[in-house]
Design an enzyme around this catalytic site. Structure first.
Site, PDB file in Angstrom:
ATOM      1  N   GLN B 221       9.197  -8.058  -8.251  1.00 14.15           N
ATOM      2  CA  GLN B 221       8.898  -9.487  -8.396  1.00 14.15           C
ATOM      3  C   GLN B 221       8.170  -9.768  -9.706  1.00 14.15           C
ATOM      4  O   GLN B 221       7.956 -10.929 -10.049  1.00 14.15           O
ATOM      5  CB  GLN B 221       8.009  -9.949  -7.230  1.00 14.15           C
ATOM      6  CG  GLN B 221       8.653  -9.818  -5.869  1.00 14.15           C
ATOM      7  CD  GLN B 221       7.740 -10.196  -4.708  1.00 14.15           C
ATOM      8  OE1 GLN B 221       7.674  -9.488  -3.729  1.00 14.15           O
ATOM      9  NE2 GLN B 221       7.027 -11.315  -4.813  1.00 14.15           N
ATOM     10  N   ARG B 368       3.970 -13.603   1.614  1.00 18.35           N
ATOM     11  CA  ARG B 368       4.308 -15.029   1.582  1.00 18.35           C
ATOM     12  C   ARG B 368       3.023 -15.842   1.613  1.00 18.35           C
ATOM     13  O   ARG B 368       2.818 -16.717   2.452  1.00 18.35           O
ATOM     14  CB  ARG B 368       5.220 -15.380   2.749  1.00 18.35           C
ATOM     15  CG  ARG B 368       6.145 -16.523   2.378  1.00 18.35           C
ATOM     16  CD  ARG B 368       7.318 -16.671   3.273  1.00 18.35           C
ATOM     17  NE  ARG B 368       8.008 -17.885   2.830  1.00 18.35           N
ATOM     18  CZ  ARG B 368       9.262 -18.160   3.057  1.00 18.35           C
ATOM     19  NH1 ARG B 368      10.009 -17.325   3.726  1.00 18.35           N
ATOM     20  NH2 ARG B 368       9.808 -19.273   2.627  1.00 18.35           N
ATOM     21  N   CYS B 369       2.155 -15.549   0.661  1.00 20.63           N
ATOM     22  CA  CYS B 369       0.763 -15.994   0.727  1.00 20.63           C
ATOM     23  C   CYS B 369       0.178 -15.878  -0.662  1.00 20.63           C
ATOM     24  O   CYS B 369       0.523 -14.989  -1.410  1.00 20.63           O
ATOM     25  CB  CYS B 369       0.020 -15.076   1.691  1.00 20.63           C
ATOM     26  SG  CYS B 369      -1.745 -14.933   1.453  1.00 20.63           S
ATOM     27  N   GLU B 738       5.042 -20.751   0.216  1.00 17.77           N
ATOM     28  CA  GLU B 738       4.153 -20.065   1.140  1.00 17.77           C
ATOM     29  C   GLU B 738       3.430 -20.987   2.096  1.00 17.77           C
ATOM     30  O   GLU B 738       2.860 -20.529   3.101  1.00 17.77           O
ATOM     31  CB  GLU B 738       3.171 -19.230   0.327  1.00 17.77           C
ATOM     32  CG  GLU B 738       3.903 -18.084  -0.361  1.00 17.77           C
ATOM     33  CD  GLU B 738       3.239 -17.589  -1.616  1.00 17.77           C
ATOM     34  OE1 GLU B 738       2.320 -18.255  -2.108  1.00 17.77           O
ATOM     35  OE2 GLU B 738       3.636 -16.533  -2.109  1.00 17.77           O
TER      36      GLU B 738
END
Lengths: 173, 784
Positions: B221, B368-369, B738
């Site tokens: 990523q 996802r944060c 998120e």
């Protein structure tokens, strides 16, 4: 050992160890990399292909078990430049994000529509419950399959008797 | 005056995704799809024990097996000074173990062979002798006197404590608590879970012996940051390292860190002189790569008798696993957890955090944060709902009473955050109306009269995304800006390259739309490329919902730069003064003469064929955007559940999610992300658990034990929106990916607790499984 099968309508063969998984035969020997590996334990469905028109998880099928049979992979869904209804549905309804589960989802969806031309929400959710998607939350996947059902119905109304995807890729069996 | 030109794909338009074509044809290009000439395959041998001293590693049998090219051990890596590597949190992590193994699944040795099957066969023939040591599997155990020392490799490490960290003001918080009418306490454990993207992690390292160039294809990523880390770890010159992130099958934070397998594969390719591919299987992914959460939290909320919040005090113990490898900004040891005052105007707060080593996998990724905001949001939203129950107040009303008000923005929180914009009461009202809250409350009352167990949960989260500002946010010193390079070709088509990397977020569409908006080139004519460090401008990557807030802003800014050059060229072509030109998306025209105009395509052609005297040719530029502040998306989620008294099964009847992420660039993509996050939030609340037995064996090491939501369990989602633009973002956008994972777990659990509150139940830790609910009902004397 030698193995031969029909893949997306074409006769394909190879020389593999008996332990080689169908998914590895498709990906490595035939370089059909649209079939993915997500879990190795037949839990996620990323490796789903159609074996004689039935969805199977190709990480749990040996290549030799497919001897003489017909396989449809994601690469067999479109007819040349013409996308199949299920592919159109996924694009139109934003049924994919990262795309990794998409081939398996589309094949399960296409297979469902062969059996059930107008599935309900619940029938669709049950049909795809062996396939995991981590991105979409499934709502748009359900819509995509409904969209495909609508396209198929419209196409059938125009030209009844159209061959099915699985039949077409199986060479008209 | 000129009328607005219709331009396909501007901001706010739900155009279909440009990237779909290859994916629906099975022609995506994921890491494992790449095959290089002469490529070898690597398999990693992992520790079966959570904690053990390595007595010996015998590779003789493995080395002689068919197809085996090399067997790599920790000893061999140590000879090249690569047995250890730095982590993203200034700790060290073993690449291949030399002294001890410190978690089950830790990397011990690797086999490189002609085929994957051969590599795995030989891996199984390596014989390792271990002396098993006691395992430490929780922070509570880690801090016990006499607990086994996990990190005896570190000279000054005398116990299992990693860090102590504080935010806020202890004295004023204590004083406020002394005056409180009511103190509500919640102790809750946000358990360890795993992002589990459907594609696992992997790489192909291809070191060219002749040129020294190392090309590493990687499921990353953050490819640019990885390149720099690789240069620092290996000592290779950075221009000789090329990291390419191909299509990525989901990331969710799991693909931010550097994993030992990447280092081993690269070293192996360097030594052997051939490309080496390593792709994890699912168990390897779940037991060894970046986990998430694992926070033991205690929150105390002080209120007056009218329900006005006075102060918040929080302590957390963080379980960081065997190596402190959290992927988070340097300054903040517990990430951005101190955003824990959430959406409420709480005058003072004090947050303390302690991190501990345990014999569990390292990682601490933001699943996802945005760096631990998920845990913070969960704690405050659960605490506020419990406060409402204790005060006998409605949970929505208590929130309304304490929200930061729209006129208070920019708002400085008690722990130092400056919230950019928000209208929390509005989002709450939209959600309650969409749900039909008042009616549903009555309905819940009526159902309870009939003996049904049913409840409504509300959560009003505030997110903090889009890191930096670079002066406050860095990873290993690399400031968290991001970048965009835009080239407009002579025919008016464009190529946009960015420092971010999509993993399904639809960057190829969304960022093309920003160019459409700013420069008037149709989205279909804008190719977006990311992920190749040899071609894309430097950036910190895609995580923490930062792509639109940071790289999206960079895209707008570079497009504006080109528009200014285009203005000069247009003035030259139209023989007019620059200040006499008006911009209408896609063209400049002379004020008062809308027919005297040049399109961006005509201007682009002129940029290469007919520029004004003294101007450089071309129409391209790059912009590095360092955001002045974070953005603060927010929203209210409401969930209705029905609980089966006989089985404890929770059925989610409705989910209403109202999100405010500022200006939405492609609403279809935004809504798709919200759906996905709500489903993952559902999974975290009810299903997804990575746990360990007393020996440190990982329970949850495959998809039969680590349960992910399927279409069958996942509820339907009803979305709503409000739009409060970010005042400092060039487009007013805030980021959204998120928010639903941050906000929804508390909403789901609050609904269950609301349903069980008549029976005196105030907490069930996630995942809220049927057996826990059944046991709680049973303990309250409810049987069926």
């Amino acid at each position: 050992m030698k193995v031969a099968m029909k893949v997306n309508g074409a006769e394909r063969s190879g020389d593999v160890e008996p332990r080689v998984l169908l998914v590895d035969f498709l990906r490595t020997n035939l370089r059909l990399t649209g079939t993915h590996v997500g879990c190795d334990t037949s839990s996620c469905g990323a490796c789903t292909v159609l074996l004689d028109a039935e969805p199977v998880k190709s990480c749990t099928v040996l290549a030799v078990q497919a001897e003489g049979r017909s396989i449809t992979t994601v690469e067999g869904l479109a007819q040349g430049a013409n996308l199949s209804p299920i592919q159109v549905g996924f694009h139109e309804e934003h049924g994919l994000q990262c795309g990794f589960c998409t081939p398996g989802m589309m094949l399960v969806g296409a297979s469902l529509l062969e059996r059930n031309a107008k599935p309900t929400e619940e029938e669709i959710r049950w049909a795809i419950s062996g396939n995991i998607c981590r991105c979409t939350g499934y709502m748009n996947i359900v819509k995509a399959i409904k969209h495909a059902a609508m396209l198929r119905a419209a196409a059938d109304a125009e030209s009844p008797g159209r061959p099915t995807v699985a039949a077409a890729t199986a060479g008209g069996e | 005056m000129a009328t607005q030109t219709h331009m396909h794909g501007r901001i706010g338009e739900s155009i279909k995704r440009k990237e779909d074509g290859r994916f629906i044809r099975g022609k995506g290009n994921y890491l494992d799809d790449i095959e290089l000439p002469g490529m070898l395959h690597m398999a990693i041998l992992r520790s079966p024990h959570a904690h053990a001293r390595i007595k010996s590693v015998d590779t003789a049998a493995a080395s002689g097996m068919p197809g085996v090219i090399a067997v790599v051990t920790g000893e061999l890596m140590a000879q090249h000074k690569l047995a250890w590597m730095p982590t993203l949190s200034y700790d060290t992590q073993a690449v291949l173990a030399t002294d001890k193994v410190r978690f089950q699944g830790q990397e011990v040795a690797a086999v490189i062979a002609d085929t994957k099957y051969q590599a795995e066969d030989a891996r199984d023939a390596i014989v390792v002798e271990y002396d098993v040591l006691p395992a430490v599997t929780s922070p509570q155990q880690a801090k016990e006197a006499g607990a086994t020392l996990i990190r005896d490799d570190k000279e000054n490490q005398k116990d299992n404590h990693i860090y102590h960290w504080e935010a806020g003001d202890q004295a004023t918080t204590q004083a406020a608590f002394a005056k409180a009418d009511k103190v509500v306490r919640l102790h809750t454990f946000y358990p360890r879970c795993h992002p589990a993207p459907l594609e696992t992690c992997g790489c192909i390292a291809d070191v060219n012996g002749a040129t020294g160039k190392a090309t590493v294809y990687m499921t990353s990523q953050a490819p640019h940051a990885i390149r720099t880390v690789f240069a620092l770890v290996t000592g290779l010159p950075e221009q000789n390292i090329r990291v390419i992130s191909p299509d990525i099958g989901g990331g969710f934070g799991n693909k931010v860190p550097v994993y030992p397998g990447y280092v081993v594969a690269t070293a192996a390719s360097l030594l052997i002189g051939r490309p080496v591919k390593w792709v994890e299987d699912r168990s390897e992914n779940l037991i060894s790569t970046g986990f998430a959460r694992d926070f033991h939290m205690t929150g105390d909320l002080a209120l007056d008798k009218n329900g006005k919040m006075l102060a918040l005090r929080v302590h957390l113990d963080s379980d960081n696993g065997a190596f402190f490898a959290d992927a988070q900004p340097t300054k903040f040891k517990a990430g951005l957890f101190h955003i824990v005052t959430g959406s409420y105007d709480i005058p003072t707060a004090h947050v303390t955090a302690d991190g501990y080593y345990t014999n569990k996998a390292p990682g601490g990724v933001a699943y996802r944060c945005s760096f631990r905001v998920t845990e913070a949001s969960y704690l405050i939203e659960r605490l506020v709902s419990n406060a409402a129950i204790e005060l006998g107040m409605d949970q929505a009303e208590l929130r309304m009473k304490n929200f930061i008000q729209p006129e208070q923005f920019p708002y400085r929180s008690a722990t130092g955050w400056v919230y950019d914009s928000g209208d929390y009461p509005k989002a709450m009202n939209v959600a309650l109306e969409q749900l039909g809250y008042a009616e549903l409350r009555k309905d819940v009352g009526a159902r309870r009269q009939k003996g049904e167990v049913t409840g409504i949960g509300v959560a009003s989260f505030t997110e903090v995304v889009g890191a930096g500002h670079g002066a406050d946010f860095d990873i290993l010193g690399l400031r968290m800006f991001d970048s965009a390079e835009l080239r407009v070709h002579p025919t008016g088509k464009a190529l946009l390259r960015m420092g971010t990397k999509s993993q399904g977020q639809g960057h190829e569409t969304t960022f093309a739309q920003i160019v459409t908006e700013e420069l008037g080139i149709p989205a279909a004519d804008v190719a977006v490329e990311e992920g190749d460090t040899d071609t894309a401008p430097y950036g910190l990557g895609t995580y923490a919902s930062r792509s639109t807030p940071v790289a999206g802003a960079a895209t707008a800014m570079v497009a504006r730069k080109l528009r200014e050059k285009a203005r000069t060229i247009a003035a030259h072509l139209l023989e007019a003064a620059e200040e006499d030109l008006e911009w209408d998306t896609g063209r400049f025209y002379v004020k008062g003469s809308p027919d005297k105009a040049k399109t961006i395509q005509e201007i682009a052609f002129a940029a290469y064929t007919n520029v004004p005297e003294g101007m450089e040719a071309g129409l391209e530029g790059v912009h590095y955007y360092d955001p002045p502040n974070m953005t603060y998306p927010f929203g209210t989620y409401a969930v209705v559940v029905d609980v089966d008294k006989g089985t404890g099964q929770v059925k989610v009847r409705r989910v209403v999610a109202v999100d405010d992420c500022g200006v939405r660039i492609n609403p279809m993509i935004v809504e798709g992300q919200i759906h996905g996050g709500l489903a993952e939030g559902y999974g975290i609340a009810f299903m997804q658990l990575i746990t360990f037995d007393a020996e440190g064996n990982c329970i949850g090491s495959n998809f039969m034990d680590y349960l992910l939501p399927t279409a069958w369990e996942t509820p339907q989602f009803e979305l709503g929106e409000t739009v409060t633009p970010s005042p400092h973002h060039p487009l007013g956008a805030k980021g959204v990916g998120e928010s639903p994972t941050v906000g929804s777990p508390a909403a789901y659990v609050n609904a269950v607790i609301d349903a069980l509150s008549p029976y005196g139940v105030t907490n069930i830790d996630m995942p809220v499984t049927s057996d826990k609910v059944w046991a709680a009902l049973r303990a309250a004397g409810v049987t069926e």
